[in-house]
Motif scaffolding. Structure first.
Motif, PDB file in Angstrom:
ATOM      1  N   ALA A   1      -8.288 -15.366  -7.726  1.00  0.00           N
ATOM      2  CA  ALA A   1      -8.240 -14.021  -8.318  1.00  0.00           C
ATOM      3  C   ALA A   1      -9.460 -13.766  -9.195  1.00  0.00           C
ATOM      4  N   GLU A   2      -9.872 -14.755  -9.952  1.00  0.00           N
ATOM      5  CA  GLU A   2     -11.050 -14.587 -10.815  1.00  0.00           C
ATOM      6  C   GLU A   2     -12.309 -14.364  -9.973  1.00  0.00           C
ATOM      7  N   LEU A   3     -12.421 -15.077  -8.853  1.00  0.00           N
ATOM      8  CA  LEU A   3     -13.577 -14.916  -7.970  1.00  0.00           C
ATOM      9  C   LEU A   3     -13.618 -13.542  -7.294  1.00  0.00           C
ATOM     10  N   HIS A   4     -12.452 -12.976  -7.038  1.00  0.00           N
ATOM     11  CA  HIS A   4     -12.355 -11.728  -6.272  1.00  0.00           C
ATOM     12  C   HIS A   4     -11.828 -10.554  -7.095  1.00  0.00           C
ATOM     13  N   GLN A   5     -11.973 -10.634  -8.397  1.00  0.00           N
ATOM     14  CA  GLN A   5     -11.403  -9.609  -9.270  1.00  0.00           C
ATOM     15  C   GLN A   5     -11.921  -8.208  -8.942  1.00  0.00           C
ATOM     16  N   ASP A   6     -13.222  -8.048  -8.737  1.00  0.00           N
ATOM     17  CA  ASP A   6     -13.769  -6.725  -8.404  1.00  0.00           C
ATOM     18  C   ASP A   6     -13.219  -6.215  -7.073  1.00  0.00           C
ATOM     19  N   ASP A   7     -13.120  -7.102  -6.088  1.00  0.00           N
ATOM     20  CA  ASP A   7     -12.563  -6.717  -4.789  1.00  0.00           C
ATOM     21  C   ASP A   7     -11.088  -6.346  -4.908  1.00  0.00           C
ATOM     22  N   LEU A   8     -10.374  -7.058  -5.746  1.00  0.00           N
ATOM     23  CA  LEU A   8      -8.953  -6.755  -5.948  1.00  0.00           C
ATOM     24  C   LEU A   8      -8.767  -5.392  -6.613  1.00  0.00           C
ATOM     25  N   ILE A   9      -9.630  -5.074  -7.583  1.00  0.00           N
ATOM     26  CA  ILE A   9      -9.568  -3.752  -8.222  1.00  0.00           C
ATOM     27  C   ILE A   9      -9.855  -2.670  -7.179  1.00  0.00           C
ATOM     28  N   ALA A  10     -10.852  -2.909  -6.324  1.00  0.00           N
ATOM     29  CA  ALA A  10     -11.168  -1.945  -5.255  1.00  0.00           C
ATOM     30  C   ALA A  10      -9.982  -1.803  -4.303  1.00  0.00           C
ATOM     31  N   ASN A  11      -9.326  -2.909  -3.977  1.00  0.00           N
ATOM     32  CA  ASN A  11      -8.142  -2.843  -3.123  1.00  0.00           C
ATOM     33  C   ASN A  11      -7.011  -2.081  -3.801  1.00  0.00           C
ATOM     34  N   TRP A  12      -6.865  -2.262  -5.102  1.00  0.00           N
ATOM     35  CA  TRP A  12      -5.815  -1.539  -5.833  1.00  0.00           C
ATOM     36  C   TRP A  12      -6.048  -0.029  -5.703  1.00  0.00           C
ATOM     37  N   ALA A  13      -7.307   0.402  -5.826  1.00  0.00           N
ATOM     38  CA  ALA A  13      -7.631   1.827  -5.672  1.00  0.00           C
ATOM     39  C   ALA A  13      -7.253   2.307  -4.267  1.00  0.00           C
ATOM     40  N   LEU A  14      -7.492   1.480  -3.267  1.00  0.00           N
ATOM     41  CA  LEU A  14      -7.117   1.850  -1.898  1.00  0.00           C
ATOM     42  C   LEU A  14      -5.606   2.010  -1.764  1.00  0.00           C
ATOM     43  N   VAL A  15      -4.855   1.022  -2.256  1.00  0.00           N
ATOM     44  CA  VAL A  15      -3.402   1.099  -2.089  1.00  0.00           C
ATOM     45  C   VAL A  15      -2.795   2.246  -2.889  1.00  0.00           C
ATOM     46  N   MET A  16      -3.407   2.580  -4.009  1.00  0.00           N
ATOM     47  CA  MET A  16      -2.890   3.701  -4.808  1.00  0.00           C
ATOM     48  C   MET A  16      -3.119   5.041  -4.115  1.00  0.00           C
TER      49      MET A  16
ATOM     50  N   PHE B   1       0.857  -1.176   0.000  1.00  0.00           N
ATOM     51  CA  PHE B   1       0.000   0.000   0.000  1.00  0.00           C
ATOM     52  C   PHE B   1       0.889   1.221   0.000  1.00  0.00           C
ATOM     53  N   ALA B   2       1.155   1.690  -1.215  1.00  0.00           N
ATOM     54  CA  ALA B   2       2.001   2.847  -1.415  1.00  0.00           C
ATOM     55  C   ALA B   2       1.566   3.557  -2.689  1.00  0.00           C
ATOM     56  N   PRO B   3       1.238   4.838  -2.574  1.00  0.00           N
ATOM     57  CA  PRO B   3       0.893   5.577  -3.795  1.00  0.00           C
ATOM     58  C   PRO B   3       2.048   5.496  -4.790  1.00  0.00           C
ATOM     59  N   GLY B   4       1.706   5.389  -6.036  1.00  0.00           N
ATOM     60  CA  GLY B   4       2.733   5.358  -7.071  1.00  0.00           C
ATOM     61  C   GLY B   4       3.320   3.982  -7.300  1.00  0.00           C
ATOM     62  N   GLU B   5       2.760   2.940  -6.666  1.00  0.00           N
ATOM     63  CA  GLU B   5       3.216   1.572  -6.940  1.00  0.00           C
ATOM     64  C   GLU B   5       3.109   1.346  -8.446  1.00  0.00           C
ATOM     65  N   HIS B   6       4.076   0.684  -8.991  1.00  0.00           N
ATOM     66  CA  HIS B   6       4.111   0.476 -10.432  1.00  0.00           C
ATOM     67  C   HIS B   6       2.920  -0.340 -10.915  1.00  0.00           C
ATOM     68  N   GLY B   7       2.446  -0.036 -12.115  1.00  0.00           N
ATOM     69  CA  GLY B   7       1.342  -0.775 -12.732  1.00  0.00           C
ATOM     70  C   GLY B   7       1.862  -1.966 -13.475  1.00  0.00           C
ATOM     71  N   PRO B   8       1.047  -2.778 -14.037  1.00  0.00           N
ATOM     72  CA  PRO B   8      -0.410  -2.756 -13.984  1.00  0.00           C
ATOM     73  C   PRO B   8      -0.896  -3.185 -12.599  1.00  0.00           C
ATOM     74  N   PRO B   9      -2.207  -3.018 -12.335  1.00  0.00           N
ATOM     75  CA  PRO B   9      -2.738  -3.451 -11.043  1.00  0.00           C
ATOM     76  C   PRO B   9      -2.403  -4.923 -10.798  1.00  0.00           C
ATOM     77  N   HIS B  10      -1.850  -5.203  -9.627  1.00  0.00           N
ATOM     78  CA  HIS B  10      -1.381  -6.560  -9.361  1.00  0.00           C
ATOM     79  C   HIS B  10      -1.376  -6.864  -7.866  1.00  0.00           C
ATOM     80  N   PHE B  11      -1.167  -8.138  -7.565  1.00  0.00           N
ATOM     81  CA  PHE B  11      -0.936  -8.575  -6.189  1.00  0.00           C
ATOM     82  C   PHE B  11       0.213  -9.568  -6.216  1.00  0.00           C
TER      83      PHE B  11
END
Length: 88
Positions: free
Chosen positions: A61-76, A16-26
């Protein structure tokens, strides 16, 4: 890097750090293996996992893709990602 889920010995983490390199990932960890997984495609971008753990991680990841995208927005925005349910 907080653990956002864990199942069958696999630990899923997100920085969780703004500016983490893309693409959205875990990041997925299993014993000595680690992989970076693209949230949008659920494909491994870097590293490796054994075949069984790769399939489990991809299914999760496929089951939680929407949640992961939401988490990516939080960490960004510098906020801590939410925990997600494990694969059962």
């Amino acid at each position: 890097m907080p653990t956002i889920s864990a199942f069958f010995g696999i630990f899923i983490r997100m920085y969780f750090a703004p500016g983490e390199h893309g693409p959205p990932h875990f990041h997925a960890y299993y014993n000595e293996f680690k992989a970076t997984v693209d949230i949008r495609t659920c494909e491994i971008l870097d590293g490796s996992l054994p075949p069984k753990q790769r399939k489990l991680t991809t299914a999760w990841a496929e089951l939680h893709q929407d949640d992961l995208i939401a988490n990516w927005a939080l960490v960004m925005s510098g906020r801590r990602p939410r925990r997600l349910p494990p694969l059962r």
